[in-house]
Motif scaffolding. Structure first.
Motif, PDB file in Angstrom:
ATOM      1  N   ARG A 262       9.643 -14.191 -68.376  1.00 52.17           N
ATOM      2  CA  ARG A 262       9.889 -15.341 -68.641  1.00 52.17           C
ATOM      3  C   ARG A 262       9.158 -16.703 -68.223  1.00 52.17           C
ATOM      4  O   ARG A 262       8.582 -17.488 -68.479  1.00 52.17           O
TER       5      ARG A 262
ATOM      6  N   LYS B   5      23.511 -13.655 -80.336  1.00 47.41           N
ATOM      7  CA  LYS B   5      22.770 -12.647 -80.738  1.00 47.41           C
ATOM      8  C   LYS B   5      22.820 -12.541 -82.292  1.00 47.41           C
ATOM      9  O   LYS B   5      21.698 -12.162 -82.886  1.00 47.41           O
TER      10      LYS B   5
ATOM     11  N   LEU C 103       5.935 -16.585 -70.018  1.00 42.58           N
ATOM     12  CA  LEU C 103       6.116 -17.087 -71.494  1.00 42.58           C
ATOM     13  C   LEU C 103       7.582 -17.367 -71.910  1.00 42.58           C
ATOM     14  O   LEU C 103       8.373 -16.361 -71.761  1.00 42.58           O
ATOM     15  N   ASP C 104       7.804 -18.446 -71.999  1.00 42.54           N
ATOM     16  CA  ASP C 104       9.121 -18.906 -72.526  1.00 42.54           C
ATOM     17  C   ASP C 104       9.278 -18.805 -74.060  1.00 42.54           C
ATOM     18  O   ASP C 104       8.541 -19.530 -74.563  1.00 42.54           O
ATOM     19  N   ILE C 105      10.065 -17.912 -74.593  1.00 41.50           N
ATOM     20  CA  ILE C 105      10.020 -17.617 -75.826  1.00 41.50           C
ATOM     21  C   ILE C 105      10.569 -18.862 -76.887  1.00 41.50           C
ATOM     22  O   ILE C 105      10.463 -18.772 -78.007  1.00 41.50           O
TER      23      ILE C 105
ATOM     24  N   THR D 296      21.139  -2.070 -79.790  1.00 43.58           N
ATOM     25  CA  THR D 296      21.609  -1.052 -78.799  1.00 43.58           C
ATOM     26  C   THR D 296      22.656  -1.403 -78.075  1.00 43.58           C
ATOM     27  O   THR D 296      23.343  -2.438 -78.267  1.00 43.58           O
TER      28      THR D 296
ATOM     29  N   ALA E  51      13.454 -10.225 -74.316  1.00 44.51           N
ATOM     30  CA  ALA E  51      13.832 -11.611 -73.660  1.00 44.51           C
ATOM     31  C   ALA E  51      15.295 -11.748 -74.490  1.00 44.51           C
ATOM     32  O   ALA E  51      15.340 -11.911 -75.482  1.00 44.51           O
ATOM     33  N   ALA E  52      16.307 -12.079 -73.493  1.00 43.45           N
ATOM     34  CA  ALA E  52      17.466 -12.582 -73.788  1.00 43.45           C
ATOM     35  C   ALA E  52      18.338 -13.138 -72.880  1.00 43.45           C
ATOM     36  O   ALA E  52      18.236 -12.851 -71.638  1.00 43.45           O
TER      37      ALA E  52
ATOM     38  N   GLY F 178      12.668  -7.702 -67.608  1.00 43.23           N
ATOM     39  CA  GLY F 178      14.012  -7.261 -67.636  1.00 43.23           C
ATOM     40  C   GLY F 178      14.030  -5.753 -67.692  1.00 43.23           C
ATOM     41  O   GLY F 178      13.185  -5.172 -67.709  1.00 43.23           O
ATOM     42  N   LEU F 179      15.303  -5.362 -67.666  1.00 41.87           N
ATOM     43  CA  LEU F 179      15.607  -3.961 -67.684  1.00 41.87           C
ATOM     44  C   LEU F 179      14.815  -3.035 -68.699  1.00 41.87           C
ATOM     45  O   LEU F 179      14.150  -1.976 -68.285  1.00 41.87           O
ATOM     46  N   LEU F 180      14.900  -3.624 -69.936  1.00 41.12           N
ATOM     47  CA  LEU F 180      14.260  -2.929 -70.973  1.00 41.12           C
ATOM     48  C   LEU F 180      12.567  -3.224 -71.052  1.00 41.12           C
ATOM     49  O   LEU F 180      11.705  -2.029 -71.299  1.00 41.12           O
TER      50      LEU F 180
ATOM     51  N   TYR G 276      28.165 -14.724 -76.434  1.00 38.31           N
ATOM     52  CA  TYR G 276      26.989 -13.837 -76.249  1.00 38.31           C
ATOM     53  C   TYR G 276      26.748 -13.003 -77.603  1.00 38.31           C
ATOM     54  O   TYR G 276      25.892 -13.161 -78.296  1.00 38.31           O
TER      55      TYR G 276
ATOM     56  N   VAL H 114      22.701  -0.109 -71.972  1.00 37.32           N
ATOM     57  CA  VAL H 114      21.622   0.368 -71.714  1.00 37.32           C
ATOM     58  C   VAL H 114      21.471   0.268 -70.202  1.00 37.32           C
ATOM     59  O   VAL H 114      22.231  -0.593 -69.528  1.00 37.32           O
TER      60      VAL H 114
ATOM     61  N   VAL I 285      15.132  -7.023 -80.459  1.00 33.66           N
ATOM     62  CA  VAL I 285      16.253  -6.256 -79.771  1.00 33.66           C
ATOM     63  C   VAL I 285      17.738  -6.905 -79.840  1.00 33.66           C
ATOM     64  O   VAL I 285      17.683  -7.875 -79.326  1.00 33.66           O
ATOM     65  N   SER I 286      18.886  -6.324 -80.411  1.00 33.13           N
ATOM     66  CA  SER I 286      19.934  -6.853 -80.499  1.00 33.13           C
ATOM     67  C   SER I 286      21.057  -5.947 -79.922  1.00 33.13           C
ATOM     68  O   SER I 286      20.894  -4.776 -79.194  1.00 33.13           O
TER      69      SER I 286
ATOM     70  N   THR J 117      21.436 -12.371 -71.156  1.00 35.50           N
ATOM     71  CA  THR J 117      22.352 -11.260 -71.312  1.00 35.50           C
ATOM     72  C   THR J 117      23.657 -11.263 -70.304  1.00 35.50           C
ATOM     73  O   THR J 117      24.375 -10.359 -70.091  1.00 35.50           O
TER      74      THR J 117
HETATM   75  N1  LIG Z   1      21.390  -4.225 -71.187  1.00 36.13           N
HETATM   76  C1  LIG Z   1      22.334  -3.481 -71.982  1.00 36.13           C
HETATM   77  O1  LIG Z   1      23.200  -2.938 -71.802  1.00 36.13           O
HETATM   78  C2  LIG Z   1      22.089  -4.385 -73.477  1.00 36.13           C
HETATM   79  C3  LIG Z   1      22.996  -3.738 -74.268  1.00 36.13           C
HETATM   80  C4  LIG Z   1      22.726  -3.984 -75.685  1.00 36.13           C
HETATM   81  C5  LIG Z   1      21.858  -4.869 -76.038  1.00 36.13           C
HETATM   82  N2  LIG Z   1      20.805  -5.028 -75.281  1.00 36.13           N
HETATM   83  C6  LIG Z   1      19.794  -6.132 -75.679  1.00 36.13           C
HETATM   84  O2  LIG Z   1      18.484  -5.432 -75.211  1.00 36.13           O
HETATM   85  C7  LIG Z   1      17.585  -6.639 -74.924  1.00 36.13           C
HETATM   86  C8  LIG Z   1      16.893  -6.344 -73.639  1.00 36.13           C
HETATM   87  O3  LIG Z   1      18.162  -6.568 -72.598  1.00 36.13           O
HETATM   88  P1  LIG Z   1      17.811  -6.179 -70.883  1.00 36.13           P
HETATM   89  O4  LIG Z   1      18.859  -5.340 -70.682  1.00 36.13           O
HETATM   90  O5  LIG Z   1      16.679  -5.842 -70.670  1.00 36.13           O
HETATM   91  O6  LIG Z   1      17.980  -7.604 -70.312  1.00 36.13           O
HETATM   92  P2  LIG Z   1      17.576  -8.591 -69.063  1.00 36.13           P
HETATM   93  O7  LIG Z   1      17.489  -7.273 -67.942  1.00 36.13           O
HETATM   94  O8  LIG Z   1      18.575  -9.387 -68.909  1.00 36.13           O
HETATM   95  O9  LIG Z   1      16.365  -9.030 -69.508  1.00 36.13           O
HETATM   96  C9  LIG Z   1      16.051  -9.990 -70.262  1.00 36.13           C
HETATM   97  C10 LIG Z   1      15.010 -10.687 -69.898  1.00 36.13           C
HETATM   98  O10 LIG Z   1      14.878 -11.866 -70.669  1.00 36.13           O
HETATM   99  C11 LIG Z   1      14.327 -12.904 -69.772  1.00 36.13           C
HETATM  100  N3  LIG Z   1      14.675 -14.302 -70.512  1.00 36.13           N
HETATM  101  C12 LIG Z   1      15.703 -15.041 -70.731  1.00 36.13           C
HETATM  102  N4  LIG Z   1      15.412 -16.173 -71.571  1.00 36.13           N
HETATM  103  C13 LIG Z   1      14.039 -15.968 -71.799  1.00 36.13           C
HETATM  104  C14 LIG Z   1      13.120 -17.016 -72.255  1.00 36.13           C
HETATM  105  N5  LIG Z   1      13.757 -18.304 -72.947  1.00 36.13           N
HETATM  106  N6  LIG Z   1      11.839 -16.655 -72.622  1.00 36.13           N
HETATM  107  C15 LIG Z   1      11.532 -15.667 -72.229  1.00 36.13           C
HETATM  108  N7  LIG Z   1      12.509 -14.715 -71.333  1.00 36.13           N
HETATM  109  C16 LIG Z   1      13.670 -15.032 -71.096  1.00 36.13           C
HETATM  110  C17 LIG Z   1      15.101 -12.947 -68.612  1.00 36.13           C
HETATM  111  O11 LIG Z   1      14.440 -13.724 -67.632  1.00 36.13           O
HETATM  112  P3  LIG Z   1      15.607 -14.401 -66.431  1.00 36.13           P
HETATM  113  O12 LIG Z   1      16.393 -13.072 -65.816  1.00 36.13           O
HETATM  114  O13 LIG Z   1      14.418 -15.052 -65.629  1.00 36.13           O
HETATM  115  O14 LIG Z   1      16.299 -15.253 -67.193  1.00 36.13           O
HETATM  116  C18 LIG Z   1      15.082 -11.441 -68.341  1.00 36.13           C
HETATM  117  O15 LIG Z   1      13.907 -10.951 -67.786  1.00 36.13           O
HETATM  118  C19 LIG Z   1      18.369  -7.971 -75.064  1.00 36.13           C
HETATM  119  O16 LIG Z   1      18.023  -8.186 -76.312  1.00 36.13           O
HETATM  120  C20 LIG Z   1      19.762  -7.427 -75.111  1.00 36.13           C
HETATM  121  O17 LIG Z   1      20.552  -8.762 -75.717  1.00 36.13           O
HETATM  122  C21 LIG Z   1      20.934  -4.900 -73.932  1.00 36.13           C
END
Ligand SMILES: NC(=O)c1ccc[n+]([C@@H]2O[C@H](COP(=O)([O-])OP(=O)(O)OC[C@H]3O[C@@H](n4cnc5c(N)ncnc54)[C@H](OP(=O)(O)O)[C@@H]3O)[C@@H](O)[C@H]2O)c1
Length: 283
Positions: A36, A131, A39-41, A148, A61-62, A18-20, A127, A151, A101-102, A64
């Protein structure tokens, strides 16, 4: 920003594609990163198989998709509540440490001063509820939570990447100017989490964003400015122009006071982090 912190014994990253997660792996290439598909969490046996005593696991993992979650509650709770609970139980059993991360979405988003970690929660979206349930589950098992917000990496699909694309495609873009937050570079957040991975003594709930505040309109103007485009091509509007299934918080600013008081390196102002991020993606 600290960049010379010692690495923990073994670093594991879930949600690593994912992004982070990608940014953490970029800064810590020796970490064990699981997307994912690997490893499915929510799968306790699979999680047990990768956790080793003394390891630090950063959970990125989340689920989102904030709007989709409104009609996909079970999937949101599986990834955002059940999955973190599984990770926390597995880490506790193995003698590993979990950093989870939340998000700002655990708050109602109606304040007018920055949210402190101990402020009352009150998510307005599915959502955010999912969380918050994840936070509560992992905190009961001794994990640390880092909230956070806003992002971006600027690479694909996030707000900054979208503004880069629209700058090339359109004469003008219209962007909401009535939601306030702290734009946060995924690279800066990744470095912050890596520093925290060396600090098991830090408080259980922390906030980490780049400093300062902006609206999405301000952020779009800054992107255009960094790209050398005319910022007057960005036009402000109200959120009512873009109705969505999940309401967006009008105010998402998270206080860095607890982070800074813990002696962790303060995150820098969002504007200079944006300049660096755009420089990196254009190289
Ligand atoms: N981006 C933001 O602006 C933002 C803001 C506040 C907080 N956060 C938090 O920061 C964290 C990282 O977010 P991000 O932006 O990196 O999100 P992201 O790009 O959507 O990445 C999340 C990753 O988790 C994977 N995932 C989903 N369900 C899963 C599971 N059961 N087992 C394993 N992996 C799984 C997703 O895979 P798939 O794509 O294949 O489903 C995706 O690759 C999250 O906790 C999010 O809540 C993000």
């Amino acid at each position: 920003m600290h960049t010379d912190f010692p690495a923990p014994a073994r670093l594991i990253v879930t949600g690593a594609r994912g992004l982070l997660g990608r940014e953490i792996l970029r800064l810590a290439p020796d970490a064990a990163g699981y997307g994912r598909a690997e490893l499915d969490i929510t799968d306790r046996a699979a999680v047990d198989a990768v956790i080793t005593p003394g390891a630090v696991l950063i959970n990125c993992a989340a689920y989102t998709a904030v709007d989709d979650a409104e009609s996909d509650r079970d999937a949101a709770f599986a990834a955002n509540a059940t999955g973190p609970a599984v990770l926390a139980a597995a880490c506790a059993a193995a003698g590993a440490r979990l950093i989870h991360v939340s998000t700002d979405y655990v708050f109602p988003g109606t304040a007018d001063t920055p949210y402190e970690p101990g402020d009352p929660t009150g998510p307005a979206t599915v959502y955010g509820q999912s969380k918050l349930a994840g936070e509560q589950a992992v905190l009961e098992l001794g994990a640390q939570v880092v909230r956070t917000a806003w992002v971006y990496s600027g690479v694909e699909g996030d707000f900054v990447a979208t503004m880069r694309r629209l700058e090339a495609e359109r004469d003008t873009v219209t962007v909401v100017d009535d939601q306030v937050g702290s734009p946060t570079s995924a690279a800066d957040l990744a470095a912050a989490l890596l520093e925290l991975s060396t600090r098991p003594d830090a408080p259980r709930v922390l906030h980490a964003t780049n400093s300062g505040t902006a609206t999405w309109f301000d952020l779009a103007v800054a992107v255009f400015t960094e790209l050398g485009a005319d910022p007057a091509r960005v036009l402000p509007c109200d959120s009512s122009a873009f109705p969505r299934p999940a309401p967006r918080p009008p105010y998402s600013v998270l206080s860095p006071a607890a982070w800074n008081a813990a002696g962790l390196a303060p995150l820098r102002p969002w504007r200079s982090a944006l300049a660096d991020a755009l420089q990196r993606v254009s190289d």
